[in-house]
Enzyme design. Structure first.
Site, PDB file in Angstrom:
ATOM      1  N   ASN A   1       0.868  -1.175   0.000  1.00 20.58           N
ATOM      2  CA  ASN A   1       0.000   0.000   0.000  1.00 20.58           C
ATOM      3  C   ASN A   1       0.905   1.226   0.000  1.00 20.58           C
ATOM      4  O   ASN A   1       1.408   1.629   1.044  1.00 20.58           O
ATOM      5  CB  ASN A   1      -0.882  -0.061   1.250  1.00 20.58           C
ATOM      6  CG  ASN A   1      -1.824   1.120   1.361  1.00 20.58           C
ATOM      7  OD1 ASN A   1      -1.813   2.018   0.519  1.00 20.58           O
ATOM      8  ND2 ASN A   1      -2.628   1.124   2.408  1.00 20.58           N
TER       9      ASN A   1
ATOM     10  N   ARG B   1      -2.888  -2.159  -3.025  1.00 21.08           N
ATOM     11  CA  ARG B   1      -4.059  -1.339  -2.743  1.00 21.08           C
ATOM     12  C   ARG B   1      -3.971  -0.075  -3.590  1.00 21.08           C
ATOM     13  O   ARG B   1      -2.983   0.657  -3.521  1.00 21.08           O
ATOM     14  CB  ARG B   1      -4.088  -0.971  -1.263  1.00 21.08           C
ATOM     15  CG  ARG B   1      -5.267  -0.103  -0.943  1.00 21.08           C
ATOM     16  CD  ARG B   1      -5.364   0.206   0.523  1.00 21.08           C
ATOM     17  NE  ARG B   1      -6.539   1.012   0.768  1.00 21.08           N
ATOM     18  CZ  ARG B   1      -6.817   1.589   1.929  1.00 21.08           C
ATOM     19  NH1 ARG B   1      -6.006   1.405   2.942  1.00 21.08           N
ATOM     20  NH2 ARG B   1      -7.898   2.310   2.076  1.00 21.08           N
TER      21      ARG B   1
ATOM     22  N   HIS C   1     -12.866   3.061   0.881  1.00 22.24           N
ATOM     23  CA  HIS C   1     -12.888   2.028   1.920  1.00 22.24           C
ATOM     24  C   HIS C   1     -13.615   0.769   1.447  1.00 22.24           C
ATOM     25  O   HIS C   1     -14.196   0.029   2.254  1.00 22.24           O
ATOM     26  CB  HIS C   1     -13.605   2.511   3.203  1.00 22.24           C
ATOM     27  CG  HIS C   1     -12.837   3.525   3.995  1.00 22.24           C
ATOM     28  ND1 HIS C   1     -13.439   4.599   4.598  1.00 22.24           N
ATOM     29  CD2 HIS C   1     -11.521   3.615   4.288  1.00 22.24           C
ATOM     30  CE1 HIS C   1     -12.522   5.309   5.227  1.00 22.24           C
ATOM     31  NE2 HIS C   1     -11.348   4.737   5.054  1.00 22.24           N
TER      32      HIS C   1
ATOM     33  N   ARG D   1     -10.410  15.830   8.504  1.00 20.65           N
ATOM     34  CA  ARG D   1     -11.197  16.224   7.328  1.00 20.65           C
ATOM     35  C   ARG D   1     -12.594  16.636   7.762  1.00 20.65           C
ATOM     36  O   ARG D   1     -13.162  16.037   8.685  1.00 20.65           O
ATOM     37  CB  ARG D   1     -11.314  15.065   6.340  1.00 20.65           C
ATOM     38  CG  ARG D   1     -10.021  14.731   5.644  1.00 20.65           C
ATOM     39  CD  ARG D   1     -10.240  13.628   4.618  1.00 20.65           C
ATOM     40  NE  ARG D   1      -9.121  12.712   4.650  1.00 20.65           N
ATOM     41  CZ  ARG D   1      -9.207  11.402   4.455  1.00 20.65           C
ATOM     42  NH1 ARG D   1     -10.378  10.837   4.204  1.00 20.65           N
ATOM     43  NH2 ARG D   1      -8.142  10.654   4.496  1.00 20.65           N
TER      44      ARG D   1
ATOM     45  N   GLU E   1      -8.989  -5.429   5.937  1.00 22.40           N
ATOM     46  CA  GLU E   1      -8.810  -5.007   4.534  1.00 22.40           C
ATOM     47  C   GLU E   1      -7.709  -5.803   3.844  1.00 22.40           C
ATOM     48  O   GLU E   1      -7.832  -6.182   2.682  1.00 22.40           O
ATOM     49  CB  GLU E   1      -8.460  -3.517   4.488  1.00 22.40           C
ATOM     50  CG  GLU E   1      -9.638  -2.631   4.800  1.00 22.40           C
ATOM     51  CD  GLU E   1      -9.236  -1.220   5.178  1.00 22.40           C
ATOM     52  OE1 GLU E   1      -8.595  -1.045   6.232  1.00 22.40           O
ATOM     53  OE2 GLU E   1      -9.563  -0.303   4.421  1.00 22.40           O
TER      54      GLU E   1
END
Ligand code: ADP
Length: 402
Positions: free
Chosen positions: A11, A92, A181, A242, A386
């Site tokens: 990733n 990913r 996600h 965020r 994940e």
């Protein structure tokens, strides 16, 4: 002892690289690690191998290529067992645009398609591409797959993914909601169905992935039908730093009346808002909970806004699902914060959600299970996996070419 095959998961971000090697069948992890602050004087590599934690500083000139080179050396040398057992590499990739509705084996055409999605994820996709290209050279014999954060949401209906903007912006520039996600929401939907004792196709699940980045998805019979992130990961829930949903007119106001430049807006919305901005203290939920207990008003306010926004989204996702089979919490906050779960569910009793307080308190730190009161709507806590989803996809695709 059996010697299972392994998948290496990579990733690559703009200044970090996460990696893991796991058995795609059992999910057992053999290696995990992360290079952080790449390109700076604080660059560091942390890894866990054979249940032992290790760390070493990196030089500012080290980049993702250096870290993959380091992995190759270890795989060739000290971790001799690993290379021979590599079934596949799973990358990913954040944005697959409308080009990828599933994971794919990487070839030249796929590389070109990922490159064409770079304008949708200018910070993330170029880094992933660099990682893929390096890994293709470093591990030329190993099949490599791209697993996209957006792919799971590609089946959303048009009325869920379109912004009410002139349609030509969608047609000409692919401006629409994509969601992120995806690997996590997919895992949560499948695992929730298992816990419900139903096939995935018969379970309607609301999956709340609450980490530094946070998103929620409505998943009908295993298919995402709505999700809170949009064109970018800024839309939707309140996150660590965020902002989530905003009045778009506010951006015009900030630009026109307060002279914010585009770069300043980007910094404000991505790095200075959310829990951090509201609390004036931290983006970290655990730290905020401690501060709230000690009377910090900003921390209380930030957590209240976080839970209220989340509760509104949970209620809204009854619309696409009609009949909800379960709500599931995951991600660092969802898996660990019994306070956030309690506060959020307290807004939702009219919809049939109620917590079993004891179970809510007990189900943390990696525990999985039901936390709702008997006879009310099922609420689960499920630690997300994940990496396992990526490993399973990569192993499946690799087996198809063998
Ligand atoms: P990322 O999106 O970076 O993968 P994580 O899923 O690791 O994020 O989640 C990080 C968040 O989880 C942080 O806000 C952290 O404070 C929160 N968290 C972790 N453990 C706890 C805990 N015990 N109580 C409350 N929040 C926690």
């Amino acid at each position: 002892m059996p010697n299972p095959g392994l998948v290496l998961i990579l990733n690559c971000g703009s200044s970090s690289l996460k990696f893991a090697a796991l058995d795609p069948f059992s999910g057992e992890e053999y290696l995990s690690g992360q290079a952080d602050a790449l390109g700076s004087s604080g660059a560091v590599l942390n890894w866990r191998y054979c249940s032992e934690d290790n760390s070493q500083p990196l030089s500012p000139s080290d980049d993702c290529e250096s870290v993959i080179g380091w992995l190759v050396e270890r795989f060739d040398g000290t971790w001799l067992g690993l290379k021979a057992r590599l079934l596949a590499i799973g990358h990913r990739v954040v944005h697959g645009g409308e080009l990828f509705a599933d994971s794919v084996l990487i070839d030249q055409q796929v590389l070109t398609a990922i490159r064409s999605c770079c304008e949708l994820a200018p910070l993330h996709n170029p880094a992933a591409l660099q990682g893929i290209q390096t890994a293709l050279i470093a591990f030329p014999q190993v099949p490599q797959a791209a697993v996209f954060d957006t792919a799971f949401h590609q089946g959303m209906p048009d009325y869920a993914y379109l912004y009410a903007l002139p349609y030509r912006l969608y047609q000409d520039h692919h401006i629409r909601r994509y969601g992120m996600h995806g690997s996590s929401h997919r895992y949560i939907a499948e695992r929730s169905a298992e816990l419900l004792g139903k096939p995935t196709t018969e379970a309607n699940v609301i999956s709340a992935h609450l980490g530094n980045g946070a998103s929620i998805a409505a998943i009908k019979g295993g298919h995402s039908v709505d999700t809170s992130m949009g064109l970018t990961p800024l839309e939707g829930l309140v996150m660590g730093s965020r902002c989530g949903d905003l009045d778009p007119g506010l951006l015009l106001h900030l630009g026109e009346s307060l002279d914010y430049s585009l770069a300043e807006l980007e910094q404000l919305l991505n790095k200075e808002s959310g829990l951090l901005g509201l609390s004036g203290l931290s983006n970290d939920c655990r730290e905020l909970e401690e501060a709230m207990e000690n009377g910090h008003e900003g921390a209380r306010l930030a957590l209240e806004v976080f839970c209220y926004r989340l509760a509104k989204y949970i209620a809204a996702y009854t619309v696409p699902l009609r009949r909800v089979s379960a709500l599931a919490f995951t991600g660092g906050i969802g898996e660990n914060s019994s306070w956030v779960r309690h506060r959020t569910i307290s807004w939702l009793s009219a919809l049939g959600y109620q917590l079993n307080q004891e179970r809510n308190e007990a189900t943390r730190f990696g525990a999985e299970g039901l936390i709702s009161k008997a006879g009310t709507l099922d609420i689960f806590v499920i630690p997300t996996r994940e990496d396992w989803v990526i490993a399973r996809d990569a192993a499946r695709l690799a087996s198809e070419v063998r």
